[in-house]
Scaffold this active site. Structure first.
Site, PDB file in Angstrom:
ATOM      1  N   LEU A  33       2.406  10.316  45.176  1.00  0.00           N
ATOM      2  CA  LEU A  33       3.491  10.947  45.931  1.00  0.00           C
ATOM      3  C   LEU A  33       3.114  11.195  47.386  1.00  0.00           C
ATOM      4  O   LEU A  33       1.998  11.601  47.694  1.00  0.00           O
ATOM      5  CB  LEU A  33       3.878  12.278  45.265  1.00  0.00           C
ATOM      6  CG  LEU A  33       4.302  12.185  43.793  1.00  0.00           C
ATOM      7  CD1 LEU A  33       4.708  13.550  43.272  1.00  0.00           C
ATOM      8  CD2 LEU A  33       5.432  11.176  43.591  1.00  0.00           C
ATOM      9  N   HIS A  34       4.090  10.943  48.269  1.00  0.00           N
ATOM     10  CA  HIS A  34       3.935  11.228  49.697  1.00  0.00           C
ATOM     11  C   HIS A  34       5.080  12.145  50.110  1.00  0.00           C
ATOM     12  O   HIS A  34       5.933  12.507  49.267  1.00  0.00           O
ATOM     13  CB  HIS A  34       3.904   9.932  50.506  1.00  0.00           C
ATOM     14  CG  HIS A  34       5.028   8.997  50.183  1.00  0.00           C
ATOM     15  ND1 HIS A  34       6.338   9.270  50.507  1.00  0.00           N
ATOM     16  CD2 HIS A  34       5.052   7.813  49.539  1.00  0.00           C
ATOM     17  CE1 HIS A  34       7.107   8.292  50.092  1.00  0.00           C
ATOM     18  NE2 HIS A  34       6.355   7.397  49.483  1.00  0.00           N
ATOM     19  N   HIS A  37       8.624  11.469  48.886  1.00  0.00           N
ATOM     20  CA  HIS A  37       8.961  11.918  47.525  1.00  0.00           C
ATOM     21  C   HIS A  37       9.255  13.419  47.514  1.00  0.00           C
ATOM     22  O   HIS A  37      10.134  13.881  46.792  1.00  0.00           O
ATOM     23  CB  HIS A  37       7.787  11.671  46.566  1.00  0.00           C
ATOM     24  CG  HIS A  37       7.501  10.236  46.294  1.00  0.00           C
ATOM     25  ND1 HIS A  37       6.372   9.602  46.723  1.00  0.00           N
ATOM     26  CD2 HIS A  37       8.205   9.306  45.593  1.00  0.00           C
ATOM     27  CE1 HIS A  37       6.371   8.350  46.314  1.00  0.00           C
ATOM     28  NE2 HIS A  37       7.484   8.135  45.630  1.00  0.00           N
ATOM     29  N   GLN A  61       8.695  -3.559  36.023  1.00  0.00           N
ATOM     30  CA  GLN A  61       9.247  -3.942  37.326  1.00  0.00           C
ATOM     31  C   GLN A  61       8.229  -4.661  38.218  1.00  0.00           C
ATOM     32  O   GLN A  61       8.507  -4.950  39.373  1.00  0.00           O
ATOM     33  CB  GLN A  61       9.847  -2.737  38.046  1.00  0.00           C
ATOM     34  CG  GLN A  61       8.872  -1.663  38.495  1.00  0.00           C
ATOM     35  CD  GLN A  61       9.591  -0.414  38.989  1.00  0.00           C
ATOM     36  OE1 GLN A  61      10.130   0.361  38.213  1.00  0.00           O
ATOM     37  NE2 GLN A  61       9.617  -0.219  40.299  1.00  0.00           N
ATOM     38  N   GLY A 147      15.530   7.426  47.065  1.00  0.00           N
ATOM     39  CA  GLY A 147      15.351   7.328  48.520  1.00  0.00           C
ATOM     40  C   GLY A 147      16.079   6.130  49.106  1.00  0.00           C
ATOM     41  O   GLY A 147      16.081   5.046  48.508  1.00  0.00           O
ATOM     42  N   SER A 185       5.658   5.132  52.316  1.00  0.00           N
ATOM     43  CA  SER A 185       5.616   4.329  51.103  1.00  0.00           C
ATOM     44  C   SER A 185       4.245   4.511  50.466  1.00  0.00           C
ATOM     45  O   SER A 185       3.236   4.633  51.186  1.00  0.00           O
ATOM     46  CB  SER A 185       5.828   2.850  51.448  1.00  0.00           C
ATOM     47  OG  SER A 185       5.396   2.035  50.385  1.00  0.00           O
ATOM     48  N   SER A 186       4.217   4.510  49.139  1.00  0.00           N
ATOM     49  CA  SER A 186       2.920   4.631  48.457  1.00  0.00           C
ATOM     50  C   SER A 186       2.039   3.426  48.769  1.00  0.00           C
ATOM     51  O   SER A 186       0.819   3.489  48.644  1.00  0.00           O
ATOM     52  CB  SER A 186       3.135   4.729  46.947  1.00  0.00           C
ATOM     53  OG  SER A 186       3.988   5.806  46.664  1.00  0.00           O
TER      54      SER A 186
HETATM   55  O1  PAF Z   1      11.420   3.759  43.319  1.00  0.00           O
HETATM   56  C1  PAF Z   1      10.551   3.838  42.416  1.00  0.00           C
HETATM   57  O2  PAF Z   1       9.486   4.463  42.579  1.00  0.00           O
HETATM   58  C2  PAF Z   1      10.781   3.114  41.087  1.00  0.00           C
HETATM   59  O3  PAF Z   1      11.420   1.902  41.278  1.00  0.00           O
HETATM   60  C3  PAF Z   1      11.516   3.989  40.060  1.00  0.00           C
HETATM   61  C4  PAF Z   1      12.913   4.306  40.505  1.00  0.00           C
HETATM   62  C5  PAF Z   1      10.736   5.270  39.819  1.00  0.00           C
HETATM   63  C6  PAF Z   1      11.609   3.235  38.728  1.00  0.00           C
HETATM   64  O4  PAF Z   1      10.358   2.953  38.220  1.00  0.00           O
END
Ligand code: PAF
Length: 280
Positions: A33-34, A37, A61, A147, A185-186
């Site tokens: 998290l940054h 978030h 994903q 976001g 962004s992470s």
């Molecule tokens: O944006 C993200 O971090 C991811 O795509 C999410 C929405 C948590 C789904 O894994």
């Protein structure tokens, strides 16, 4: 703040909260998290009685060639940040809770997910919609915060919510930027100092488009050409796309319609894939 690891436990908690009449706000994340978030968590806390942050690096994903294995995992740190930002619960399930052995059901949005990210990452949104739908069913939120940095993700999720009749309000929080303009962004932590300086061209290209629109330019070809020119001046950047699209459908826009058109950019900074966008 409570940490929940199992699906039945999270479902029971969500049921109990709803029975008490509490409004549940969900912030789905993959952790690392940054401050961006934390803005999403604060947005949820302003609107909901109980805020659930999910932390799950979703294998579905990531393509096999992508950074699933090296994606940063720092649960303890993340939990402290969630608590400080006003979360009430962190749902951090192990992989087997979400995708048990034999798992075989996926959700595919077939239009909004196709262009832009969908071209170079064809299975990405199938993974996103599947896990977000599962998180909606597990956490039973009244609202969920995402976001604007992931503009196409927002559009795909909105479409899924409409098409599948989910009763979840989608709240979109603006992109948070570092003081130099880089979108948070992470994955920024993968950038070296020099790569990071070159990456700022993405932000410059987007803001140039914004300035051109403010000066009266609305033609997509001219805006895209200028943004592409700015990016091409950086030796290490390889453009994946620079596109003007409708923010809901992700269909190409020939001209800017104020507030409805997005300029979206994806580019490789050496081996790091970056995306950013601006609503024009
Ligand atoms: O944006 C993200 O971090 C991811 O795509 C999410 C929405 C948590 C789904 O894994």
């Amino acid at each position: 703040m409570q940490i929940i690891r199992s699906v039945p436990e999270m479902q029971a908690l969500a049921e109990a909260l709803r029975a008490q009449g509490q409004l549940i706000g969900l912030v789905p994340t993959m952790g690392a998290l940054h401050d961006g978030h934390l803005t999403l968590i604060r947005a949820a806390a302003e609107r909901a009685d109980a805020v659930v942050v999910t932390i799950f690096v979703n294998p579905a994903q990531f393509a096999p060639s992508e950074d699933f294995n090296k994606y940063p995992r720092e649960l303890e740190n993340d939990v402290a940040k969630c608590e400080a930002a006003g979360a009430d619960y962190v749902f951090a399930p192990p992989n087997e809770e979400i995708y048990p052995k034999g798992y075989s059901t996926y959700i595919t949005e077939e239009h909004v997910a196709k262009p832009l990210e969908g071209v170079s990452r064809p299975s990405h949104f199938r993974g996103v919609t599947t896990v977000v739908a599962k998180l909606f069913n597990i956490c039973r939120p009244d609202l969920a915060v995402f976001g604007q940095k992931d503009a196409q993700q927002v559009a795909v999720i909105r479409k899924m919510v409409a098409d599948l009749n989910f009763t979840v309000d989608i709240v979109v929080a603006p992109t948070l930027r570092e003081p130099d303009g880089l979108a948070m962004s992470s994955r920024n932590r993968y950038l070296s100092a020099t790569q990071r300086v070159e990456a700022l061209a993405i932000h410059r290209a987007l803001y140039k488009a914004r300035d051109m629109v403010a000066a009266g330019e609305i033609r997509s070809d001219r805006l895209v050409a200028e943004a592409t020119h700015i990016l091409s001046q950086q030796r290490r950047i390889r453009v994946i796309y620079v596109s003007l699209v409708n923010r809901s459908t992700m269909e190409p826009a020939r001209e800017v319609i104020p507030g409805e058109t997005v300029m979206a950019i994806a580019a490789w900074m050496d081996e790091v894939r970056l995306i950013d966008n601006i609503v024009l």
